[in-house]
Design a protein around this motif. Structure first.
Motif, PDB file in Angstrom:
ATOM      1  N   HIS A 141       0.831  -1.202   0.000  1.00  0.00           N
ATOM      2  CA  HIS A 141       0.000   0.000   0.000  1.00  0.00           C
ATOM      3  C   HIS A 141       0.871   1.261   0.000  1.00  0.00           C
ATOM      4  O   HIS A 141       0.573   2.223  -0.711  1.00  0.00           O
ATOM      5  CB  HIS A 141      -0.954   0.004   1.192  1.00  0.00           C
ATOM      6  N   LYS A 173       2.246   1.823  -3.386  1.00  0.00           N
ATOM      7  CA  LYS A 173       1.267   2.494  -4.256  1.00  0.00           C
ATOM      8  C   LYS A 173       1.226   3.991  -3.974  1.00  0.00           C
ATOM      9  O   LYS A 173       1.124   4.805  -4.892  1.00  0.00           O
ATOM     10  CB  LYS A 173      -0.119   1.874  -4.069  1.00  0.00           C
ATOM     11  N   LEU A 174       1.314   4.351  -2.700  1.00  0.00           N
ATOM     12  CA  LEU A 174       1.372   5.762  -2.331  1.00  0.00           C
ATOM     13  C   LEU A 174       2.601   6.416  -2.969  1.00  0.00           C
ATOM     14  O   LEU A 174       2.510   7.490  -3.560  1.00  0.00           O
ATOM     15  CB  LEU A 174       1.427   5.914  -0.810  1.00  0.00           C
ATOM     16  N   GLU A 193       2.266   7.239  -6.611  1.00  0.00           N
ATOM     17  CA  GLU A 193       1.389   8.370  -6.906  1.00  0.00           C
ATOM     18  C   GLU A 193       2.029   9.716  -6.533  1.00  0.00           C
ATOM     19  O   GLU A 193       1.788  10.728  -7.178  1.00  0.00           O
ATOM     20  CB  GLU A 193       0.061   8.205  -6.167  1.00  0.00           C
ATOM     21  N   ARG A 202      -6.464   6.544  -1.656  1.00  0.00           N
ATOM     22  CA  ARG A 202      -6.542   5.768  -2.902  1.00  0.00           C
ATOM     23  C   ARG A 202      -5.648   4.534  -2.867  1.00  0.00           C
ATOM     24  O   ARG A 202      -5.981   3.511  -3.455  1.00  0.00           O
ATOM     25  CB  ARG A 202      -6.186   6.650  -4.098  1.00  0.00           C
ATOM     26  N   ALA A 203      -4.524   4.630  -2.141  1.00  0.00           N
ATOM     27  CA  ALA A 203      -3.597   3.501  -2.029  1.00  0.00           C
ATOM     28  C   ALA A 203      -4.060   2.489  -0.980  1.00  0.00           C
ATOM     29  O   ALA A 203      -3.426   1.466  -0.776  1.00  0.00           O
ATOM     30  CB  ALA A 203      -2.199   4.002  -1.691  1.00  0.00           C
TER      31      ALA A 203
END
Length: 107
Positions: free
Chosen positions: A38, A41-42, A45, A70-71
């Motif tokens: 997670h 993913k952050l 972005e 979102r992540a």
């Protein structure tokens, strides 16, 4: 440059946040290293954000916390806060100081 090392607790996914801020434009370049999917993913972005925008918005309005949502970061994950703290330090808007959360439970 500012660096924040986060030991988030029981998940064990240590995270390192490095931030470099351009003093003329206040553009903050963010590099995040973590084994947490997670947080990775952050990191994907977030690349560059406006430091002044981050520190003047309400917490839920910041690009950091919106990207964290979102992540699918856990609501109690301390990484987004660490990113903002590192931005403040890198921009010269805060002094570097350790932040601690000590959790205990009575029997």
């Amino acid at each position: 440059m500012a660096r924040a090392t986060v030991n988030p607790g029981i998940c064990g996914f240590e995270t390192v946040v490095e931030v470099q801020v351009d003093s003329a434009t206040y553009k903050a370049e963010i590099v995040i290293s973590s084994r947490c999917n997670h947080v990775q993913k952050l990191a994907e972005e977030l690349g560059e954000v406006d430091a002044m925008e981050i520190i003047t918005k309400r917490i839920t309005e910041t690009a950091i916390y919106q990207a964290a949502s979102r992540a699918k970061l856990h609501a109690a994950c301390p990484v987004p806060c660490a990113v903002i703290k590192a931005i403040e330090v890198a921009a010269g808007l805060a002094l570097p100081a350790a932040v601690h959360i000590k959790l205990e439970k009575d029997a």
